[in-house]
Write an enzyme that holds these catalytic residues in place. Structure first.
Site, PDB file in Angstrom:
ATOM      1  N   LYS A 139     -13.797  -6.525  -8.487  1.00 35.42           N
ATOM      2  CA  LYS A 139     -14.130  -6.916  -7.114  1.00 35.42           C
ATOM      3  C   LYS A 139     -15.621  -7.199  -7.091  1.00 35.42           C
ATOM      4  O   LYS A 139     -16.417  -6.344  -7.499  1.00 35.42           O
ATOM      5  CB  LYS A 139     -13.795  -5.794  -6.120  1.00 35.42           C
ATOM      6  CG  LYS A 139     -12.317  -5.642  -5.855  1.00 35.42           C
ATOM      7  CD  LYS A 139     -12.051  -4.531  -4.849  1.00 35.42           C
ATOM      8  CE  LYS A 139     -10.557  -4.401  -4.595  1.00 35.42           C
ATOM      9  NZ  LYS A 139     -10.227  -3.130  -3.928  1.00 35.42           N
TER      10      LYS A 139
ATOM     11  N   ASP B  48      -8.960   0.360 -10.190  1.00 38.47           N
ATOM     12  CA  ASP B  48      -9.729  -0.360  -9.166  1.00 38.47           C
ATOM     13  C   ASP B  48     -10.986   0.446  -8.813  1.00 38.47           C
ATOM     14  O   ASP B  48     -12.057   0.177  -9.328  1.00 38.47           O
ATOM     15  CB  ASP B  48      -8.866  -0.614  -7.931  1.00 38.47           C
ATOM     16  CG  ASP B  48      -9.660  -1.239  -6.781  1.00 38.47           C
ATOM     17  OD1 ASP B  48     -10.811  -1.656  -7.002  1.00 38.47           O
ATOM     18  OD2 ASP B  48      -9.136  -1.301  -5.650  1.00 38.47           O
TER      19      ASP B  48
ATOM     20  N   LYS C 144       0.849  -1.189   0.000  1.00 34.41           N
ATOM     21  CA  LYS C 144       0.000   0.000   0.000  1.00 34.41           C
ATOM     22  C   LYS C 144       0.888   1.244   0.000  1.00 34.41           C
ATOM     23  O   LYS C 144       1.804   1.363   0.823  1.00 34.41           O
ATOM     24  CB  LYS C 144      -0.907   0.001   1.232  1.00 34.41           C
ATOM     25  CG  LYS C 144      -1.939  -1.127   1.224  1.00 34.41           C
ATOM     26  CD  LYS C 144      -2.983  -0.938   0.130  1.00 34.41           C
ATOM     27  CE  LYS C 144      -4.088  -1.975   0.207  1.00 34.41           C
ATOM     28  NZ  LYS C 144      -5.103  -1.790  -0.838  1.00 34.41           N
TER      29      LYS C 144
END
Length: 359
Positions: free
Chosen positions: A270, A246, A166
């Site tokens: 996702k 994303d 991250k």
């Protein structure tokens, strides 16, 4: 007769809270526990399906309480309907609860789990049976370089092959963290996820600074704000590192636009962002345009991660797989779904459905 067998007989909805081993900090926020929703759906023939909703307020705009309310609201909507018509039911749920996408995902998951139990086939076979396993990376949140080094050593000892780091905070700290992680696990692949934290300029500076240290990431995910497709395109055009969308890739329509604008080279699917039916459409869009596929997750337990694993293995063709969140939780309230060895989730032992049951 089959109509009766697969009719939805009952649905229950309850909170699912699981503490994390340590705080999970990303550029948009930090969480201490998974605050999810568990759905149990039973068909007329006794087949049971489980679904999980994983609202993550900074990413999905939902909370556990809104997800509980929306999922409960769907009970009367679905009872007496035929689970075999899962695409029609998905459309029905989405028409009313289009702002509660994790609920759409959780209900689709429960419907398909119950249906494939009734049919006596594993979910990955239902999705196409392209593969019987997937291999995930493991994430390191926004931590100090020292802690990053320790976590990298632990991840390497587990037998993982890729670490997702991250970033998206202070540039110097980000670069130092990545460098420390590379030292702790010198032979592992590294992907970066900025969670919308950078400007296009900062994203390129980060990659340049890492390049000066002989570190070439396999991927840079969501460098800037989700609505700034022009900025993401700028990053994509100015680096040879693959760039993944994303948060920007929140629907099939959004993905069509990302592909048309050449804003990214990879799309992170996702299930919690789009639901399962729309995720199938997104995967088809990416295949048709030779856009690389990635699958990721919110803070999900073994239940939702099993669904994502069955989805990715069944369809095949996923270059990047980030389904590590059960390893970040203090306990696993479920069993089954997959057998884990290192980063590999093996699905071949699943007899029917997701193969997941509460402990």
């Amino acid at each position: 007769m089959d109509m009766v067998k697969t009719t939805i007989r009952s649905i229950t909805v309850e909170p699912l809270n699981i503490p994390l081993r340590e705080p999970f900090a990303i550029a948009t926020g930090s969480v201490m526990e998974a605050r999810n929703v568990l759905i149990k759906l039973t068909l007329q023939d006794g087949s049971v399906g489980y679904g999980e909703c994983a609202p993550f307020p900074p990413s999905t705009g939902e909370s556990q309480s809104t997800a509980l309310a929306a999922a409960t609201g769907c009970i009367d909507l679905l009872i007496g309907r035929d689970a075999a018509q899962w695409r029609i039911l998905s459309k029905l749920i989405r028409s009313l609860y289009f702002s509660q996408m994790t609920v759409c995902a959780g209900l689709e998951m429960a419907i398909l789990d119950a249906l494939t139990h009734s049919y006596g086939i594993p979910l990955y076979i239902f999705f196409g049976g392209a593969s019987t396993f997937i291999e995930t990376d493991m994430s390191i949140p926004l931590v100090t370089p020292e802690h990053g080094y320790e976590l990298a050593e632990e991840i390497m000892a587990r037998g993982m092959k890729t670490i997702k780091v991250k970033v998206g905070g202070d540039l110097r700290e980000d670069v130092n963290r990545v460098e420390a992680i590379r030292s702790g696990a010198p032979h592992l692949g590294i992907t970066l996820d900025a969670n919308q934290g950078y400007t296009p300029h900062e994203a390129l500076l980060c990659l340049e600074a890492l390049d000066d240290r002989d570190i070439r990431p396999l991927l840079l995910e969501q460098p800037g704000p989700k609505d700034d497709l022009t900025g993401m395109r700028y990053v994509t055009q100015h680096t040879t590192v693959p760039v993944a969308a994303d948060e920007s890739a929140c629907s099939a329509a959004a993905v069509a636009q990302i592909i048309a604008n050449q804003s990214a080279t990879v799309i992170n699917i996702k299930l919690m962002k789009t639901g399962i039916v729309e995720a199938l459409d997104i995967a088809a869009l990416c295949r048709a345009s030779h856009t690389q596929l990635m699958i990721g997750a919110m803070i999900e337990s073994r239940l939702a991660i099993s669904a994502a694993s069955h989805f990715a293995a069944g369809l095949g063709g996923f270059t990047f797989i980030d389904l590590d969140t059960p390893m970040l939780l203090t306990e696993d309230p479920f069993t089954g779904g997959y057998e884990q060895k290192g980063g590999i989730y093996q699905l071949s032992e699943t007899a029917s459905g997701l193969g997941v049951t509460p402990k």
